[in-house]
Every structure is written in structure tokens, then in C-alpha cells.
Scaffold this active site. Structure first.
Site, PDB file in Angstrom:
ATOM      1  N   GLY A 155      55.240 -21.898 -17.360  1.00  0.00           N
ATOM      2  CA  GLY A 155      55.890 -22.274 -18.619  1.00  0.00           C
ATOM      3  C   GLY A 155      57.181 -23.018 -18.308  1.00  0.00           C
ATOM      4  O   GLY A 155      57.333 -23.609 -17.238  1.00  0.00           O
ATOM      5  N   ARG A 156      58.116 -22.939 -19.259  1.00  0.00           N
ATOM      6  CA  ARG A 156      59.364 -23.712 -19.108  1.00  0.00           C
ATOM      7  C   ARG A 156      60.095 -23.398 -17.802  1.00  0.00           C
ATOM      8  O   ARG A 156      60.480 -24.301 -17.050  1.00  0.00           O
ATOM      9  CB  ARG A 156      60.305 -23.415 -20.283  1.00  0.00           C
ATOM     10  CG  ARG A 156      59.948 -24.108 -21.571  1.00  0.00           C
ATOM     11  CD  ARG A 156      60.948 -23.713 -22.653  1.00  0.00           C
ATOM     12  NE  ARG A 156      60.760 -22.331 -23.008  1.00  0.00           N
ATOM     13  CZ  ARG A 156      60.129 -21.909 -24.099  1.00  0.00           C
ATOM     14  NH1 ARG A 156      59.684 -22.790 -24.970  1.00  0.00           N
ATOM     15  NH2 ARG A 156      59.974 -20.637 -24.350  1.00  0.00           N
ATOM     16  N   ILE A 157      60.289 -22.092 -17.512  1.00  0.00           N
ATOM     17  CA  ILE A 157      61.095 -21.729 -16.331  1.00  0.00           C
ATOM     18  C   ILE A 157      60.314 -21.989 -15.050  1.00  0.00           C
ATOM     19  O   ILE A 157      60.860 -22.498 -14.061  1.00  0.00           O
ATOM     20  CB  ILE A 157      61.580 -20.263 -16.440  1.00  0.00           C
ATOM     21  CG1 ILE A 157      62.448 -20.097 -17.693  1.00  0.00           C
ATOM     22  CG2 ILE A 157      62.378 -19.863 -15.191  1.00  0.00           C
ATOM     23  CD1 ILE A 157      62.854 -18.659 -18.013  1.00  0.00           C
ATOM     24  N   THR A 235      62.366 -12.987 -11.474  1.00  0.00           N
ATOM     25  CA  THR A 235      63.470 -13.160 -12.429  1.00  0.00           C
ATOM     26  C   THR A 235      62.944 -12.993 -13.858  1.00  0.00           C
ATOM     27  O   THR A 235      63.621 -13.380 -14.808  1.00  0.00           O
ATOM     28  CB  THR A 235      64.108 -14.571 -12.308  1.00  0.00           C
ATOM     29  OG1 THR A 235      63.067 -15.553 -12.432  1.00  0.00           O
ATOM     30  CG2 THR A 235      64.837 -14.760 -10.999  1.00  0.00           C
ATOM     31  N   ARG A 237      60.486 -10.039 -15.614  1.00  0.00           N
ATOM     32  CA  ARG A 237      60.659  -8.670 -16.102  1.00  0.00           C
ATOM     33  C   ARG A 237      60.258  -7.719 -14.985  1.00  0.00           C
ATOM     34  O   ARG A 237      59.279  -7.952 -14.265  1.00  0.00           O
ATOM     35  CB  ARG A 237      59.790  -8.404 -17.345  1.00  0.00           C
ATOM     36  CG  ARG A 237      60.326  -9.008 -18.626  1.00  0.00           C
ATOM     37  CD  ARG A 237      61.647  -8.366 -19.073  1.00  0.00           C
ATOM     38  NE  ARG A 237      62.162  -8.923 -20.315  1.00  0.00           N
ATOM     39  CZ  ARG A 237      63.052  -9.911 -20.411  1.00  0.00           C
ATOM     40  NH1 ARG A 237      63.549 -10.474 -19.311  1.00  0.00           N
ATOM     41  NH2 ARG A 237      63.484 -10.325 -21.594  1.00  0.00           N
ATOM     42  N   GLU A 266      65.249  -0.410 -15.015  1.00  0.00           N
ATOM     43  CA  GLU A 266      66.416  -1.278 -15.049  1.00  0.00           C
ATOM     44  C   GLU A 266      67.488  -0.601 -15.876  1.00  0.00           C
ATOM     45  O   GLU A 266      67.193  -0.228 -17.014  1.00  0.00           O
ATOM     46  CB  GLU A 266      66.013  -2.626 -15.661  1.00  0.00           C
ATOM     47  CG  GLU A 266      67.042  -3.688 -15.405  1.00  0.00           C
ATOM     48  CD  GLU A 266      66.547  -5.079 -15.771  1.00  0.00           C
ATOM     49  OE1 GLU A 266      65.465  -5.486 -15.336  1.00  0.00           O
ATOM     50  OE2 GLU A 266      67.265  -5.731 -16.523  1.00  0.00           O
ATOM     51  N   HIS A 285      70.091  -8.549 -13.218  1.00  0.00           N
ATOM     52  CA  HIS A 285      69.533  -9.287 -14.367  1.00  0.00           C
ATOM     53  C   HIS A 285      70.533 -10.335 -14.887  1.00  0.00           C
ATOM     54  O   HIS A 285      70.984 -10.279 -16.038  1.00  0.00           O
ATOM     55  CB  HIS A 285      69.118  -8.318 -15.483  1.00  0.00           C
ATOM     56  CG  HIS A 285      68.069  -8.891 -16.384  1.00  0.00           C
ATOM     57  ND1 HIS A 285      67.145  -8.135 -17.066  1.00  0.00           N
ATOM     58  CD2 HIS A 285      67.801 -10.182 -16.729  1.00  0.00           C
ATOM     59  CE1 HIS A 285      66.353  -8.917 -17.786  1.00  0.00           C
ATOM     60  NE2 HIS A 285      66.744 -10.176 -17.606  1.00  0.00           N
TER      61      HIS A 285
HETATM   62  C1  DGY Z   1      65.815 -13.292 -21.367  1.00  0.00           C
HETATM   63  O1  DGY Z   1      66.446 -14.043 -22.113  1.00  0.00           O
HETATM   64  O2  DGY Z   1      64.734 -12.797 -21.679  1.00  0.00           O
HETATM   65  C2  DGY Z   1      66.399 -13.014 -20.021  1.00  0.00           C
HETATM   66  O3  DGY Z   1      65.756 -12.016 -19.346  1.00  0.00           O
HETATM   67  C3  DGY Z   1      67.890 -12.738 -20.104  1.00  0.00           C
HETATM   68  O4  DGY Z   1      68.518 -13.886 -20.421  1.00  0.00           O
END
Ligand code: DGY
Length: 319
Positions: A155-157, A235, A237, A266, A285
């Protein structure tokens, strides 16, 4: 004036947008409100501006009351919200996609580089007075350039990470069930299955949401299929990775290292076994934690909230 509960002190940019538009209360506790404190805080509210640390279930919604119109989450992820319960009650739900993409990809790349080149171990080495000379075998790590990066969730990230990888001459593979042909062609990335990716990736970075289907998608079976030199980055979940399986595989060097911005549980309690491993780099996080991005997230969340209070479509409703 509409009543709003804001579950933590958010950047001023967001609060400024709300000033004069609603009657808001900000939770000022040291950490997030407990479920009980949340229920008490939202009572009588028309809107809630929440964070990913708040569990917003039907109980909280009912504690707010039938006048609750909107829940605006200052995060792209919204696994903390029972969206079905909100829909059943006619409550709009918003999130903050897009604005944190590049910042989160920056951190994913930084974690990859940090784990590959053993930055934290190096800093600890110097601070402990162990830097006595240049050493031909001291803190040897892994190259990023020319390596194969497996991105789970394109996706985007995930795509933003692929753009960074291109600058390092990395070969990019991805796993995604959606139609990503255009992005794949643009980024020179190749679609594979997870089973194909695991044995060939030098780095594997996770970018899928937390759902019942993705929970523990990386467990002992998957970790055992990875290269002994591989580095796992998360990065997204924490619950995508089975922590006990990860600890075991790091301890036995079935993979070289892990770099985690998110964990299960977490926060990780001090004394957790993962924190004792030199090949496990953990940060708290902070994927979206730049000044500029948190301002954008706060303003986006404020705009969603105001739209929900006004009863008009949110600029960014959750899908
Ligand atoms: C989100 O936005 O879901 C990230 O985990 C924290 O910015």
C-alpha cells in the site's frame, strides 16, 4: 455547543482548529485513559478524538450516549475501534491516511539500516568503553545495497519504502492481494507469495493492518523459512509477529536481527525477553513521530471531527 473528549494532549495545530468550534476536554493523565476512565470521559459527548492506544468498543460508545456522532482517530490504523459497532449506532469514524506515509517509510528504512549496520550495538560499544581500536572483525553487519527487500503489504507505506530501496539499488519483492500492477511496474517491484519471499529476502518489512487474518502471520514456521542472515522490520502493528517465536528465532540465530517499532504487547515491559537480545532493536512506536507529520495528523483528525459534529461526510472516513 457540541461536547468533545480528546483522549490525550495532541499537537496544538489540531487544538487550534477546534477552538471555538466545540467544547472540548483533553485527557491530562500520564498515559492513556483506562477503559473505565474513557467511559467516564466520553459521557454526554458528541465527538471523540482518539488515539491508537484507546480501545473504542460498543461499551465506550454506549457510555457516551445516543448523541455521539463521530469518532476521529489520530492514526491511519483503526484496529482500536470497533467500526461495526460504530456503524450500527450511526457513528461516523475517521482516520488520518496519507499524511504519515513518507515519515513512516523513513523510519522503516532507518530501522533496516540500523539493524543491518548494528548502529545501536555500536553506540553501546562506544559508551561502554569497548572502542579500543579499529577492528577488522568488529561489529560486522549486512549490506543494504544490492540486497533483496521483501515488502509485505504494498500500500502507500510499502510503496514509499520501495522508492527508498531503489536509491540503494535493492531488488524489491512484494506480497499483496490487491491489484498493484501499476505501482509494481513504476517501482520495478515483483509480486511473489509470502512462501516465495521468505527464503530469498535479505530484509522483510511488514506493512499490513492488524486483522484477525494477519495476526501472527509471522510465526515460527515463517521465521524458520527465512535466511539466517535476514532482518525482519515491523512498523505496522505488533500482533503481526508472534513474539515468542521471534524471540526463539533471534536467540537461535535462525534470522540475523529484528527491528521493531511496534510490539506485542505494546509497550513491551522492561525485562521482556526481546529487550535483552542484542540483535533485536526496539523503538517505541514512533513511525509517524516527526513534528510536521504529527501536526498534519492532528489537523486531519480535527477536520474529521468537525465534519462529523456538523453531520457532513468526513474528509477521511475509514474504508
Ligand atoms: C498509525 O497512524 O496507525 C501509526 O501506527 C501511528 O502513527
Amino acid at each position: 455547543m457540541a461536547k468533545v473528549f480528546i483522549t490525550r494532549d495532541i499537537p496544538q495545530a489540531g487544538l487550534e482548529l477546534l477552538a471555538g468550534q466545540c467544547d472540548y476536554t483533553v485527557w491530562r493523565g500520564d498515559g492513556p485513559p483506562s477503559h473505565r476512565e474513557l467511559c467516564a470521559g466520553v459521557a454526554g459527548c458528541h465527538g471523540i478524538l482518539s488515539l491508537l492506544t484507546d480501545r473504542l468498543d460498543g461499551i465506550v460508545m454506549d457510555a457516551a450516549g445516543a448523541q455521539l456522532r463521530v469518532i476521529s482517530n489520530m492514526a491511519v490504523g483503526y484496529d482500536n475501534i470497533d467500526v461495526a459497532a460504530a456503524r450500527a449506532r450511526g457513528i461516523a469514524v475517521g482516520n488520518t491516511p496519507g499524511v504519515l506515509t513518507e515519515t513512516t517509510a523513513d523510519l522503516a528504512f532507518a530501522l533496516m539500516a540500523g539493524a543491518a549496520r548494528r548502529i545501536v550495538e555500536g553506540v553501546d560499544h562506544v559508551r561502554a568503553g569497548k572502542w579500543l581500536t579499529w577492528g577488522p572483525k568488529v561489529l560486522l553487519g549486512h549490506d543494504l545495497h544490492g540486497a533483496t527487500l521483501g515488502i509485505v503489504g504494498f500500500g502507500r507505506i510499502g510503496q514509499a519504502l520501495a522508492r527508498r530501496a531503489a536509491g540503494f539499488g535493492m531488488r524489491v519483492l512484494f506480497v499483496d492481494s490487491g491489484n498493484k500492477s501499476e505501482a509494481a511496474a513504476q517501482l520495478g517491484a515483483k509480486r511473489v507469495t509470502l512462501a516465495e519471499m521468505l527464503p530469498v529476502a535479505d530484509f522483510m518489512s511488514l506493512h499490513v493492518p492488524s486483522t484477525p487474518e494477519t495476526r501472527y502471520m509471522i510465526g515460527s514456521t515463517q521465521l524458520a523459512m527465512m535466511k539466517p542472515s535476514a532482518i525482519l522490520v515491523n512498523t505496522a502493528r505488533g500482533d503481526l509477529v508472534d513474539p515468542a517465536a521471534l524471540e526463539d528465532s533471534l536467540r537461535r540465530r535462525l534470522i540475523a536481527a529484528a527491528a521493531l517499532d511496534v510490539t506485542e504487547p505494546e509497550p513491551l515491559p522492561v525485562g521482556h525477553a526481546l529487550l535483552a537480545l542484542p540483535n533485536c532493536l526496539v523503538v517505541p512506536h514512533i513511525g509517524s513521530a516527526s513534528h510536521a507529520t504529527r501536526d498534519l495528523m492532528a489537523t486531519m483528525a480535527a477536520r474529521n471531527l468537525l465534519a462529523g459534529l456538523a453531520g457532513v461526510p468526513l474528509p477521511n472516513p475509514v474504508p
